[in-house]
Enzyme design. Structure first.
Site, PDB file in Angstrom:
ATOM      1  N   ASP A  14       0.845  -1.199   0.000  1.00  0.00           N
ATOM      2  CA  ASP A  14       0.000   0.000   0.000  1.00  0.00           C
ATOM      3  C   ASP A  14       0.877   1.245   0.000  1.00  0.00           C
ATOM      4  O   ASP A  14       1.063   1.897   1.037  1.00  0.00           O
ATOM      5  CB  ASP A  14      -0.938  -0.030   1.215  1.00  0.00           C
ATOM      6  CG  ASP A  14      -1.976  -1.132   1.084  1.00  0.00           C
ATOM      7  OD1 ASP A  14      -2.436  -1.363  -0.052  1.00  0.00           O
ATOM      8  OD2 ASP A  14      -2.310  -1.774   2.093  1.00  0.00           O
ATOM      9  N   LYS A  36       0.681  -7.991  -2.785  1.00  0.00           N
ATOM     10  CA  LYS A  36      -0.618  -7.493  -3.223  1.00  0.00           C
ATOM     11  C   LYS A  36      -0.472  -6.069  -3.748  1.00  0.00           C
ATOM     12  O   LYS A  36       0.050  -5.193  -3.051  1.00  0.00           O
ATOM     13  CB  LYS A  36      -1.616  -7.514  -2.064  1.00  0.00           C
ATOM     14  CG  LYS A  36      -3.005  -7.027  -2.452  1.00  0.00           C
ATOM     15  CD  LYS A  36      -4.027  -7.291  -1.352  1.00  0.00           C
ATOM     16  CE  LYS A  36      -4.130  -6.189  -0.334  1.00  0.00           C
ATOM     17  NZ  LYS A  36      -4.704  -4.933  -0.844  1.00  0.00           N
ATOM     18  N   ASP A  63      -5.285  -6.666  -6.678  1.00  0.00           N
ATOM     19  CA  ASP A  63      -6.478  -6.426  -5.840  1.00  0.00           C
ATOM     20  C   ASP A  63      -7.208  -5.199  -6.354  1.00  0.00           C
ATOM     21  O   ASP A  63      -7.164  -4.132  -5.745  1.00  0.00           O
ATOM     22  CB  ASP A  63      -6.012  -6.235  -4.387  1.00  0.00           C
ATOM     23  CG  ASP A  63      -7.153  -5.959  -3.429  1.00  0.00           C
ATOM     24  OD1 ASP A  63      -8.304  -6.283  -3.746  1.00  0.00           O
ATOM     25  OD2 ASP A  63      -6.873  -5.400  -2.342  1.00  0.00           O
ATOM     26  N   LEU A  64      -7.886  -5.364  -7.503  1.00  0.00           N
ATOM     27  CA  LEU A  64      -8.582  -4.216  -8.099  1.00  0.00           C
ATOM     28  C   LEU A  64     -10.096  -4.341  -7.959  1.00  0.00           C
ATOM     29  O   LEU A  64     -10.840  -3.442  -8.371  1.00  0.00           O
ATOM     30  CB  LEU A  64      -8.169  -4.049  -9.571  1.00  0.00           C
ATOM     31  CG  LEU A  64      -6.668  -3.764  -9.770  1.00  0.00           C
ATOM     32  CD1 LEU A  64      -6.334  -3.581 -11.247  1.00  0.00           C
ATOM     33  CD2 LEU A  64      -6.217  -2.537  -8.983  1.00  0.00           C
ATOM     34  N   LYS A  65     -10.572  -5.451  -7.427  1.00  0.00           N
ATOM     35  CA  LYS A  65     -12.003  -5.617  -7.088  1.00  0.00           C
ATOM     36  C   LYS A  65     -12.905  -5.162  -8.224  1.00  0.00           C
ATOM     37  O   LYS A  65     -13.741  -4.257  -8.055  1.00  0.00           O
ATOM     38  CB  LYS A  65     -12.338  -4.861  -5.802  1.00  0.00           C
ATOM     39  CG  LYS A  65     -11.521  -5.297  -4.578  1.00  0.00           C
ATOM     40  CD  LYS A  65     -12.012  -4.582  -3.322  1.00  0.00           C
ATOM     41  CE  LYS A  65     -11.242  -4.952  -2.075  1.00  0.00           C
ATOM     42  NZ  LYS A  65      -9.849  -4.455  -2.032  1.00  0.00           N
ATOM     43  N   ASP A  68     -18.452  -4.444 -12.676  1.00  0.00           N
ATOM     44  CA  ASP A  68     -18.960  -3.701 -13.834  1.00  0.00           C
ATOM     45  C   ASP A  68     -19.824  -4.665 -14.625  1.00  0.00           C
ATOM     46  O   ASP A  68     -20.094  -5.785 -14.152  1.00  0.00           O
ATOM     47  CB  ASP A  68     -17.765  -3.182 -14.662  1.00  0.00           C
ATOM     48  CG  ASP A  68     -18.079  -1.891 -15.413  1.00  0.00           C
ATOM     49  OD1 ASP A  68     -19.156  -1.827 -16.048  1.00  0.00           O
ATOM     50  OD2 ASP A  68     -17.260  -0.955 -15.360  1.00  0.00           O
ATOM     51  N   THR A 123     -15.676  -4.880   4.499  1.00  0.00           N
ATOM     52  CA  THR A 123     -15.635  -4.857   5.973  1.00  0.00           C
ATOM     53  C   THR A 123     -15.992  -3.467   6.513  1.00  0.00           C
ATOM     54  O   THR A 123     -16.231  -3.323   7.704  1.00  0.00           O
ATOM     55  CB  THR A 123     -14.256  -5.292   6.501  1.00  0.00           C
ATOM     56  OG1 THR A 123     -13.261  -4.619   5.748  1.00  0.00           O
ATOM     57  CG2 THR A 123     -14.065  -6.778   6.373  1.00  0.00           C
ATOM     58  N   GLN A 193      -7.985  -1.336  11.626  1.00  0.00           N
ATOM     59  CA  GLN A 193      -8.667  -2.619  11.439  1.00  0.00           C
ATOM     60  C   GLN A 193      -9.499  -2.940  12.677  1.00  0.00           C
ATOM     61  O   GLN A 193      -9.015  -2.860  13.797  1.00  0.00           O
ATOM     62  CB  GLN A 193      -7.647  -3.754  11.200  1.00  0.00           C
ATOM     63  CG  GLN A 193      -6.862  -3.637   9.916  1.00  0.00           C
ATOM     64  CD  GLN A 193      -7.665  -4.043   8.680  1.00  0.00           C
ATOM     65  OE1 GLN A 193      -8.880  -4.203   8.747  1.00  0.00           O
ATOM     66  NE2 GLN A 193      -6.984  -4.193   7.567  1.00  0.00           N
ATOM     67  N   ARG A 214       0.695  -3.138   7.033  1.00  0.00           N
ATOM     68  CA  ARG A 214       1.554  -2.294   7.870  1.00  0.00           C
ATOM     69  C   ARG A 214       2.436  -3.018   8.883  1.00  0.00           C
ATOM     70  O   ARG A 214       3.569  -2.558   9.119  1.00  0.00           O
ATOM     71  CB  ARG A 214       0.683  -1.221   8.536  1.00  0.00           C
ATOM     72  CG  ARG A 214       0.230  -0.168   7.519  1.00  0.00           C
ATOM     73  CD  ARG A 214      -0.992   0.574   7.967  1.00  0.00           C
ATOM     74  NE  ARG A 214      -2.175  -0.286   7.995  1.00  0.00           N
ATOM     75  CZ  ARG A 214      -3.397   0.146   8.313  1.00  0.00           C
ATOM     76  NH1 ARG A 214      -3.581   1.407   8.623  1.00  0.00           N
ATOM     77  NH2 ARG A 214      -4.415  -0.694   8.303  1.00  0.00           N
TER      78      ARG A 214
HETATM   79  O1  C5P Z   1      -1.967  -2.642   6.753  1.00  0.00           O
HETATM   80  P1  C5P Z   1      -2.998  -3.734   6.831  1.00  0.00           P
HETATM   81  O2  C5P Z   1      -2.430  -5.062   7.281  1.00  0.00           O
HETATM   82  O3  C5P Z   1      -4.221  -3.330   7.618  1.00  0.00           O
HETATM   83  O4  C5P Z   1      -3.439  -3.922   5.317  1.00  0.00           O
HETATM   84  C1  C5P Z   1      -4.472  -4.790   4.922  1.00  0.00           C
HETATM   85  C2  C5P Z   1      -4.644  -4.773   3.449  1.00  0.00           C
HETATM   86  O5  C5P Z   1      -5.795  -5.561   3.121  1.00  0.00           O
HETATM   87  C3  C5P Z   1      -4.881  -3.395   2.835  1.00  0.00           C
HETATM   88  O6  C5P Z   1      -4.335  -3.412   1.520  1.00  0.00           O
HETATM   89  C4  C5P Z   1      -6.383  -3.308   2.763  1.00  0.00           C
HETATM   90  O7  C5P Z   1      -6.830  -2.473   1.740  1.00  0.00           O
HETATM   91  C5  C5P Z   1      -6.758  -4.754   2.462  1.00  0.00           C
HETATM   92  N1  C5P Z   1      -8.116  -5.119   2.829  1.00  0.00           N
HETATM   93  C6  C5P Z   1      -8.600  -5.004   4.120  1.00  0.00           C
HETATM   94  N2  C5P Z   1      -9.869  -5.371   4.425  1.00  0.00           N
HETATM   95  C7  C5P Z   1     -10.672  -5.840   3.456  1.00  0.00           C
HETATM   96  C8  C5P Z   1     -10.205  -5.990   2.155  1.00  0.00           C
HETATM   97  C9  C5P Z   1      -8.895  -5.609   1.880  1.00  0.00           C
HETATM   98  O8  C5P Z   1      -7.867  -4.598   5.017  1.00  0.00           O
HETATM   99  N3  C5P Z   1     -11.886  -6.223   3.768  1.00  0.00           N
END
Ligand code: C5P
Length: 237
Positions: A14, A36, A63-65, A68, A123, A193, A214
């Site tokens: 990220d 990712k 991870d572009l989800k 469409d 989430t 989170q 992170r």
């Molecule tokens: O830094 P961290 O471990 O929180 O990063 C989690 C990664 O997973 C980020 O790229 C975030 O966008 C992704 N993600 C998430 N929850 C989701 C889907 C994807 O945290 N439900």
């Protein structure tokens, strides 16, 4: 399963530009983790970075989800397949026809193809925001319903929280891979989170692939942090 044969750790890159992403990749081992690439980095840097990461031996989760009309998502999935990524994902909310078109697109090339996974309910949604957009039932019910749709459409798995992983396993057994963010090694900050699990807890809940951002990307030594998470996953497997 050993880390080298099928690393279950996916490190989330990220970053807003290629330089820190590639600097991090230099410190990681493709035998230990996959990478990712999400919307911000891809939008800024594009497929060239994905190719360079793959050139270093990393499997890439794009991870572009996608969400469409079926033809558009199929085209995007074909492009991801031709790029050679290890995993690509779509929104299950795109519906059956879109999911089937995505599946067709990734299998069409024959040979090695990306794993195709679906996001069910973001989430960031709770019962109130689901009701506001007209989705019936609780978030958990919506997750189960959309995961069932993804399975029927032939997808390989779903992205889910650690809390959802066990329930999905009970319902679908090994038929859907579970790819799980919100992973926090003991002692690391949860940050934004809400629903988190330690790597060993996530493995015990049935998560197949663990997405960690992170706790690794912001560590003093990301290589050491990634190796520690990978070792915890291996020990729990
Ligand atoms: O830094 P961290 O471990 O929180 O990063 C989690 C990664 O997973 C980020 O790229 C975030 O966008 C992704 N993600 C998430 N929850 C989701 C889907 C994807 O945290 N439900």
């Amino acid at each position: 399963m050993t880390a080298g044969s099928d690393p279950r750790l996916i490190v989330a890159l990220d970053f807003p530009s290629a330089a820190p992403a590639e600097a991090l990749a230099e410190r990681l081992d493709p035998a230990t983790c996959r990478l990712k690439v999400g919307k911000e980095l891809f939008t800024r840097v594009g497929p060239g970075l994905v190719e360079r990461l793959q050139g270093r031996g990393f499997g890439v989760f794009l991870d572009l989800k996608y969400h469409d009309i079926p033809a558009t998502v199929a085209g995007a999935c074909r492009a991801a397949t031709e790029l050679g990524v290890w995993m690509v994902n779509v929104h299950a909310l795109g519906g059956r026809d879109m999911l089937e078109a995505a599946r067709e697109a990734v299998v069409q090339g024959g040979g090695s193809r990306p794993l195709l996974t679906a996001v069910t309910v973001l989430t960031s949604h709770d019962a109130a925001t689901l009701a506001e957009i007209g989705l019936a039932g609780s978030p958990r019910e919506a997750v189960m319903r959309l995961a069932g749709l993804a399975r029927e459409a032939g997808l390989d798995g779903v992205v889910c929280s650690p809390e959802e992983a066990a329930a999905l396993g009970e319902r679908f057994g090994g038929e859907l891979l579970r790819v799980t963010p919100g992973i926090r090694p003991a002692g690391s900050a949860g940050g934004d989170q809400q629903r988190i699990a330690q790597p060993a807890q996530a493995v015990a809940a049935g998560c197949d692939y663990l997405v960690v951002g992170r706790p690794i990307t912001a560590a003093d030594d990301p290589g050491v942090a990634a190796a520690a998470v990978a070792a915890e996953i291996d020990a729990a497997s």
